[in-house]
Motif scaffolding. Sequence first.
Motif, short mmCIF file in Angstrom:
data_model
loop_
_atom_site.label_atom_id
_atom_site.label_comp_id
_atom_site.label_asym_id
_atom_site.label_seq_id
_atom_site.Cartn_x
_atom_site.Cartn_y
_atom_site.Cartn_z
N GLU A 97 0.94 -1.03 -0.06
CA GLU A 97 0.08 0.36 0.02
C GLU A 97 0.76 1.18 0.07
O GLU A 97 0.34 2.08 -0.53
CB GLU A 97 -0.97 0.06 1.30
N ARG A 98 1.96 1.18 0.90
CA ARG A 98 2.81 2.21 0.81
C ARG A 98 3.49 2.68 -0.44
O ARG A 98 3.35 3.81 -1.06
CB ARG A 98 4.08 1.92 1.78
N ASP A 101 0.68 3.99 -2.68
CA ASP A 101 0.34 5.45 -2.55
C ASP A 101 1.45 6.44 -3.00
O ASP A 101 1.29 7.51 -3.80
CB ASP A 101 0.34 5.64 -1.08
N ASN A 102 2.91 5.92 -2.88
CA ASN A 102 3.87 6.87 -3.60
C ASN A 102 3.75 7.03 -5.03
O ASN A 102 3.94 7.95 -5.46
CB ASN A 102 5.11 6.39 -2.76
N SER A 104 1.04 6.94 -6.61
CA SER A 104 -0.05 7.68 -7.20
C SER A 104 0.41 9.32 -6.95
O SER A 104 -0.04 10.13 -7.75
CB SER A 104 -1.18 7.69 -6.23
N ARG A 105 1.28 9.59 -5.92
CA ARG A 105 1.90 11.05 -5.75
C ARG A 105 2.99 11.25 -7.25
O ARG A 105 2.90 12.43 -7.59
CB ARG A 105 2.75 11.02 -4.36
N GLU A 180 -8.13 4.90 2.06
CA GLU A 180 -6.88 5.02 1.44
C GLU A 180 -7.29 4.98 -0.18
O GLU A 180 -6.80 5.84 -0.91
CB GLU A 180 -5.93 3.74 1.50
N ARG A 184 -6.97 7.87 -2.85
CA ARG A 184 -6.39 7.76 -4.12
C ARG A 184 -7.03 8.18 -5.21
O ARG A 184 -6.62 8.65 -6.11
CB ARG A 184 -5.71 6.32 -4.19
N ARG A 187 -7.46 11.45 -5.77
CA ARG A 187 -6.28 12.33 -6.40
C ARG A 187 -5.75 11.83 -7.76
O ARG A 187 -5.72 12.84 -8.58
CB ARG A 187 -4.96 11.99 -5.55
#
Length: 226
Positions: A97-98, A101-102, A104-105, A180, A184, A187
């Motif tokens: 998941e980390r 998420d990164n 996606s950023r 989360e 996401r 975003r």
Amino acid sequence: MTDSVAPVITVDGPGGSGKGTVTQMLARRLGWHLLDSGALYRLTALAAERQGVALDDEAALVSVAASLDVTFEPTPPGEPARVLLSGQDVTGEIRTERCGDNASRVAVIQPVRDALLQRQRDFRQAPGLVADGRDMGTVVFPDAPVKIFLTASAEERARRRFNQLKDAGVDVNIDALLEEIRVRDERDMNRSAAPLKPADDAQVIDSTGLSIEEVLDRCMAAAGQA
């Protein structure tokens, strides 16, 4: 499209909609190549973290994206493709998941997307390509003869991810997963760089309540038009 250009089936949609499983099955059934574009963004995020590059350092991220040493290796049916970064197996690490998420950023940064664009297009080879991502049909392969947008409710996607992690022995909270996913989605859908949305000519398939075989059957029916 001329005969010299290999056909492409694009499968876009949010995380957890079943794209990864369906595209692998579809590519295997057709005997075509497979592109997991999301893995490239996850690999960029992972490589940046390993190199100490901040996720808001645009110039450094572009350099990381442009110099990725990536290899995709086929695996038995039902298993994710083996992914090597600089020769090291990172298949499991990029699916956390980390890392998601990164990724996606990182994906909201247009110069990073530009750095990865041609690399993605180079996967287009005979006899054909199944491309999994979020902007395959809208940006990377806008001329694809078949475009699919695979989605599912946020609750269904959270449930699937919860079961997947639970089966892997990971202790996780489903409410946290749902939050989360919603963050996401927000975003990805509202970013200025290639926002997540169906192409105008995409066939939208909602996989909520469908088995993977039912989704594959619908995709195969669409593939008949390629």
